[in-house]
Design a protein around this motif. Sequence first.
Motif, short mmCIF file in Angstrom:
data_model
loop_
_atom_site.label_atom_id
_atom_site.label_comp_id
_atom_site.label_asym_id
_atom_site.label_seq_id
_atom_site.Cartn_x
_atom_site.Cartn_y
_atom_site.Cartn_z
N ASN A 74 14.52 38.17 47.56
CA ASN A 74 14.15 38.88 48.50
C ASN A 74 13.36 40.00 48.25
O ASN A 74 12.29 40.42 48.90
N ALA A 75 13.78 40.52 47.21
CA ALA A 75 13.31 41.87 46.69
C ALA A 75 11.99 41.71 45.81
O ALA A 75 10.97 42.33 45.67
N LYS A 76 11.98 40.50 45.11
CA LYS A 76 11.01 40.37 44.03
C LYS A 76 10.66 38.81 44.36
O LYS A 76 11.21 37.85 43.84
N ASN A 77 9.29 38.90 45.16
CA ASN A 77 9.26 37.48 45.78
C ASN A 77 8.49 36.60 45.03
O ASN A 77 7.90 35.43 45.02
N THR A 78 8.30 36.90 43.36
CA THR A 78 7.76 35.87 42.56
C THR A 78 8.84 35.58 41.72
O THR A 78 8.70 35.00 40.57
N MET A 79 10.16 35.76 42.12
CA MET A 79 11.39 35.53 41.34
C MET A 79 12.20 34.36 41.92
O MET A 79 12.53 34.53 42.91
N TYR A 80 12.57 33.38 41.23
CA TYR A 80 13.15 32.19 41.99
C TYR A 80 14.45 31.86 41.14
O TYR A 80 14.40 32.07 39.68
N TYR A 81 15.35 31.41 41.84
CA TYR A 81 16.77 31.00 41.05
C TYR A 81 16.81 29.46 41.55
O TYR A 81 16.69 28.76 42.54
N LEU A 82 17.59 28.91 40.48
CA LEU A 82 18.01 27.54 40.83
C LEU A 82 19.70 27.63 40.43
O LEU A 82 20.02 27.73 39.12
N GLN A 83 20.34 27.64 41.49
CA GLN A 83 21.84 27.68 41.34
C GLN A 83 22.24 26.33 40.97
O GLN A 83 21.89 25.32 41.80
#
Length: 129
Positions: A74-83
């Motif tokens: 939410n803070a860095k909207n070009t960072m994505y995660y795959l849990q």
Amino acid sequence: QVQLVESGGGLVQPGGSLRLSCVGSGFTLDYYAIGWFRQVPGKERAGVSCFNTLNNTAYYSDSVKGRFTVSRDNAKNTMYYLQVNSLKPEDTAVYYCAFAYHQIVCSGGVGTSYVYDFWGQGTQVTVSS
């Protein structure tokens, strides 16, 4: 120029979890698609998940549904995660994130690797006891 860098892979026992990260830069569009793929030697890259930034909707392949979750920072909207949870030996692969200019490629399904425009270098996930 879009650039993607994945991290977070490693060796984990069956049943374990990891959180893979994908940091993007050079995004000049408000709406696009981020895909997650995996590849084992001798096989084509297979889609596991994607995130549509227009409708903030994620899609998953049947093989990972219920175990994998994609999200955006939410803070860095070009960072994505795959849990990735409840890992199985067959999840062993190099995991890649990918960027597509057209967010519609992530509509109702992950889409094939051919519709994505930029790729990261990949991060190895090994599931073994």
